[in-house]
Design an enzyme around this catalytic site. Structure first.
Site, short mmCIF file in Angstrom:
data_model
loop_
_atom_site.label_atom_id
_atom_site.label_comp_id
_atom_site.label_asym_id
_atom_site.label_seq_id
_atom_site.Cartn_x
_atom_site.Cartn_y
_atom_site.Cartn_z
N GLY A 11 0.83 -1.20 0.00
CA GLY A 11 0.00 0.00 0.00
C GLY A 11 0.86 1.24 0.00
O GLY A 11 2.09 1.18 0.00
N GLY A 13 1.64 4.65 2.06
CA GLY A 13 1.49 5.40 3.31
C GLY A 13 1.73 6.88 3.05
O GLY A 13 2.03 7.27 1.92
N SER A 14 1.59 7.67 4.07
CA SER A 14 1.72 9.12 3.88
C SER A 14 3.16 9.55 3.60
O SER A 14 3.39 10.63 3.07
CB SER A 14 1.14 9.86 5.09
OG SER A 14 1.24 9.08 6.24
N GLY A 16 5.54 7.31 2.16
CA GLY A 16 6.17 6.44 1.17
C GLY A 16 5.44 5.11 1.12
O GLY A 16 4.42 4.92 1.78
N VAL A 18 4.60 1.01 1.40
CA VAL A 18 4.73 -0.10 2.33
C VAL A 18 4.83 -1.36 1.47
O VAL A 18 4.02 -1.57 0.58
CB VAL A 18 3.50 -0.19 3.26
CG1 VAL A 18 3.62 -1.39 4.20
CG2 VAL A 18 3.32 1.09 4.06
N LYS A 33 8.32 -0.13 5.78
CA LYS A 33 7.67 1.12 5.47
C LYS A 33 8.77 2.09 5.09
O LYS A 33 9.70 2.32 5.85
CB LYS A 33 6.95 1.60 6.73
CG LYS A 33 5.91 2.64 6.49
CD LYS A 33 5.13 2.82 7.78
CE LYS A 33 3.86 3.55 7.53
NZ LYS A 33 2.96 3.50 8.67
N ASP A 135 -3.13 8.72 17.66
CA ASP A 135 -3.80 8.58 16.36
C ASP A 135 -4.49 7.22 16.26
O ASP A 135 -4.33 6.52 15.26
CB ASP A 135 -2.78 8.78 15.24
CG ASP A 135 -3.44 9.09 13.90
OD1 ASP A 135 -4.63 9.50 13.90
OD2 ASP A 135 -2.80 8.91 12.86
#
Ligand code: ADP
Ligand code: MG
Length: 273
Positions: A11, A13-14, A16, A18, A33, A135
């Site tokens: 996927g 991520g914010s 970079g 994964v 990640k 979070d």
């Protein structure tokens, strides 16, 4: 980096990508990640280092396990090697349930919440200084192949030392943001309890507890507190727990120790030992 073999992208991520990887020495499946630190200031970079150091120290069966970090100076990237959670994240699972109009069964919900509480306990009661996740949301809760819960993405958490019970924040997931964060930007470990309550509500209702088009509208609703009930097929014990976790006044909101004393949770912990 040559200790690992990249299998493929999982996927985005914010910071970079994964990817799923395999550790060559023992063929263990892991993920990494990628974090691109090229555009970061010195301050942000040292924050990143501090955060990775927190990850390294967190060892709990219900927290995504950190294994290694690799710094690729040439490309200004850090790779964080972590446990692979085959069940994906809770956010995707909730979406799937929404689509098929199928609810989680109550036993599954108690199991998820019990494991999440154990993870929070180990953060909030950490001897070397408590860690506030900051979070908690469906996208940051992962599941392994046996449907065990793993709290992940401590990217925004900070070590809180004794003389900073409060810290200021401009981050946080708006839907799960606590009343105290909306009022004065302050948060503390009770804010994690609030977001866990929101999460519990969403697991039951398959929709967040508050809906709003703007942040200001959301703030108003959150400060008034929860008005809705979870779907009526669920027990009043579960509803009572949601209500307790979503107590507007954080001084009256239970701490993680108090929540773990809830007989429905403590019983499950005993059964699982
Ligand atoms: P970020 O929060 O930094 O934006 P995410 O944690 O949401 O990135 O990761 C992006 C994607 O990778 C998501 O689809 C998530 O489910 C998946 N993912 C992240 N960490 C893991 C993991 N440890 N195991 C399996 N999938 C993961
Ligand atoms: Mg995330």
């Amino acid at each position: 980096m040559d200790k690992y073999e990249v299998i493929g992208k999982i996927g985005k991520g914010s910071f970079g990508e994964v990817s799923k990887i395999i550790r060559k020495s023992d063929r263990k499946e892991l993920v990494w990640k990628e974090i691109n630190y090229g555009g970061m200031s010195e301050k942000e970079k040292s924050q990143l280092v501090a955060e990775v150091n927190i990850l390294r120290e967190l060892r709990h069966p219900n927290i995504v396990r950190y294994y290694d970090r690799i710094v690729d100076k040439k490309n200004a990237k850090i790779y964080i090697v972590m446990e692979f959670c085959a069940g994906g994240d809770l956010g995707s699972l909730i979406k799937k349930k929404q689509k098929s109009r199928e609810n989680f069964n109550e036993d599954t919900i108690w199991k998820i919440i019990m494991q999440l509480c154990l993870a929070l306990m180990s953060c909030h009661q950490r001897e070397k200084g408590k860690i506030i996740h900051r979070d908690i949301k469906p996208g940051n809760i992962f599941l392994d192949e046996n449907f065990n819960v793993k709290l992940g993405d401590f990217g925004l958490s900070r070590i809180m030392n004794e003389d900073s019970i409060y810290a200021y924040t401009h981050v946080g997931t708006p839907y799960y943001m606590s009343p105290e964060q909306f009022s004065d930007g302050k948060y503390n470990e009770k804010s994690d309890i609030w977001s866990t309550g929101c999460l519990l509500f969403e697991i039951c209702a398959l929709t967040p507890p508050f809906h709003a088009r703007t942040q200001a509208e959301l703030a108003l609703k959150v400060k008034e507190g929860l008005k809705e009930r979870i779907p009526k097929q669920y027990s009043s014990d579960l509803q009572l727990l949601v209500n307790a976790m979503m107590t507007v006044d954080y001084n009256r909101r239970p701490s993680i120790e108090e929540i773990l004393r809830n007989p429905f949770i403590s019983l499950r912990i005993k059964e699982n030992q």
